[in-house]
Each structure stands twice: as structure tokens, then as C-alpha cells.
Design an enzyme around this catalytic site. Structure first.
Site, mmCIF file in Angstrom:
data_model
loop_
_atom_site.group_PDB
_atom_site.id
_atom_site.type_symbol
_atom_site.label_atom_id
_atom_site.label_comp_id
_atom_site.label_asym_id
_atom_site.label_seq_id
_atom_site.Cartn_x
_atom_site.Cartn_y
_atom_site.Cartn_z
ATOM 1 N N CYS A 104 0.847 -1.191 0.000
ATOM 2 C CA CYS A 104 0.000 0.000 0.000
ATOM 3 C C CYS A 104 0.880 1.237 0.000
ATOM 4 C CB CYS A 104 -0.891 -0.018 1.240
ATOM 5 S SG CYS A 104 -2.008 1.394 1.366
ATOM 6 N N HIS A 146 -8.940 -3.763 -2.544
ATOM 7 C CA HIS A 146 -8.027 -2.953 -1.725
ATOM 8 C C HIS A 146 -8.518 -1.499 -1.673
ATOM 9 C CE1 HIS A 146 -3.814 -1.933 -0.353
ATOM 10 N NE2 HIS A 146 -4.220 -0.761 -0.779
ATOM 11 N N GLU A 147 -8.871 -0.939 -2.829
ATOM 12 C CA GLU A 147 -9.335 0.460 -2.864
ATOM 13 C C GLU A 147 -10.687 0.610 -2.179
ATOM 14 O OE1 GLU A 147 -7.104 2.581 -3.484
ATOM 15 O OE2 GLU A 147 -5.757 1.103 -4.346
ATOM 16 N N HIS A 150 -10.089 0.966 1.439
ATOM 17 C CA HIS A 150 -9.678 2.326 1.807
ATOM 18 C C HIS A 150 -10.885 3.235 2.011
ATOM 19 C CE1 HIS A 150 -5.377 2.376 1.869
ATOM 20 N NE2 HIS A 150 -5.263 1.878 0.647
#
Length: 188
Positions: A104, A146-147, A150
Site C-alpha cells: 500500500c 483494496h481500494e 480504503h
């Protein structure tokens, strides 16, 4: 010859938000104002992602708590996927779950194995408000998941368990921004 500008070419490279910064650990707010400001944010996200050699970047990684992310990521067949999504929703995550190395830009220089589904579908809109549906497989699915994490205020390190988590936390504490490890420890 290209008929459109290169993503990020008019953007400003912003400072990366690092582990421990409150904006990185809080759910992002929906975008309600569309227009030049949003276009500029997306351009800056691309510019920042490319400058950091990443494959995806969420707005909170540059200190903006809005539901927006960009990507320029290959899938497992080396097909390039390039774009952005505003107000994304994860509508499907399925298939086999594979444990693979994940890093990341907000935890620079570190990676750890994380199990992710090998298929993900995200729906949202573009900066002009047109609907978009993005389907990713393999590495691109990992990027989308993953995004999306976030935007919910999570980082990949929160998926790491057992001795791998202990090892990752030790490595984080050795970094200049290592005080952020306390946030991960509090979320156990």
C-alpha cells in the site's frame, strides 16, 4: 495518436497520507458535488499514483475523505485496466480466495500476504455522473477490493492475522511513520 489527455497529466502530485492519519481510518463520505473540483481531484489522484508507482489510489490516501478512487492495473492476463470511479459500491466479490502479497502506498515499503477473492464487481459513476460497472479478476480484483477497503477506512494490514500480523506490526514500528501501528493494534 491519442485523442484524449493522459490521465494525471494536468494533476498535482499530492502528499501521501500515511498509516495513523485519521482520514485514512474513517469511512469516506459520498461525493455530492460534481464539476471541475472533482475532475481536478481525479487528475491529482492519477498524478500522485503514477509518481508513487502504484496501481490504485483512493482519495483518502491524499487526505480527502471522499468516495473516489483511480486505477491503472493489470489483471492476471496482463490486460490493462485504467479508470476512476466515484461513489463506488462493491456489488460482488466471489470466486476462489487467494492469499497473495499486498502492499500500500500509505504503508510504503511493506507488504504482507492477504487473502482476497479473485473476482470483484464495483458500480459507481464517472466524474460526469455517467454510471460505470467495473469487473475485475485476479490481480485487478485484488486492486478493486483494496481500494474499496480504503473508502471504508480500512487498510490491508487489518486483514493480516497470526504471526504474519505480528511480523508486519514489528516492521511498521521500525518506520518513521510507525506510530500508526497503534491504530492497527486498537482495531484487533
Amino acid at each position: 495518436m491519442r485523442n484524449r489527455p493522459i490521465p494525471g497529466s494536468s494533476g498535482v502530485v499530492r502528499t501521501m497520507t500515511l498509516l495513523g492519519d485519521p482520514v485514512l481510518h474513517a469511512p469516506c463520505a459520498p461525493v455530492t458535488e460534481f464539476g471541475p473540483g472533482l475532475d481536478a481531484l481525479v487528475e491529482s489522484l492519477f498524478a500522485t499514483m503514477y509518481a508513487a508507482h502504484g496501481v490504485g489510489l483512493a482519495a483518502n490516501q491524499v487526505g480527502v475523505g471522499l468516495r473516489v478512487f483511480v486505477y491503472d492495473c493489470p489483471d492476471d492476463e496482463e490486460v490493462r485496466h485504467l479508470g476512476h470511479v466515484v461513489n463506488p459500491r462493491l456489488v460482488e466479490a466471489d470466486g476462489d480466495a487467494y492469499r497473495g502479497p499486498e502492499g500500500c502506498l500509505s504503508l510504503p515499503g511493506l507488504e504482507a500476504p492477504v487473502a482476497r477473492f479473485d473476482r470483484a464487481v464495483v458500480e459507481g459513476v464517472r466524474t460526469d455522473g455517467t454510471p460505470v460497472r467495473i469487473e475485475g479478476t485476479g490481480f485487478f480484483a485484488r486492486c478493486l477490493l483494496h481500494e474499496m477497503d480504503h473508502l471504508e477506512g480500512r487498510v490491508y494490514a487489518e486483514h493480516v492475522t497470526g504471526w504474519r500480523r505480528s511480523r508486519l506490526l514489528r516492521a511498521i514500528r521500525k518506520r518513521p511513520w510507525g506510530a500508526g501501528a497503534a491504530v492497527l493494534e486498537a482495531r484487533t
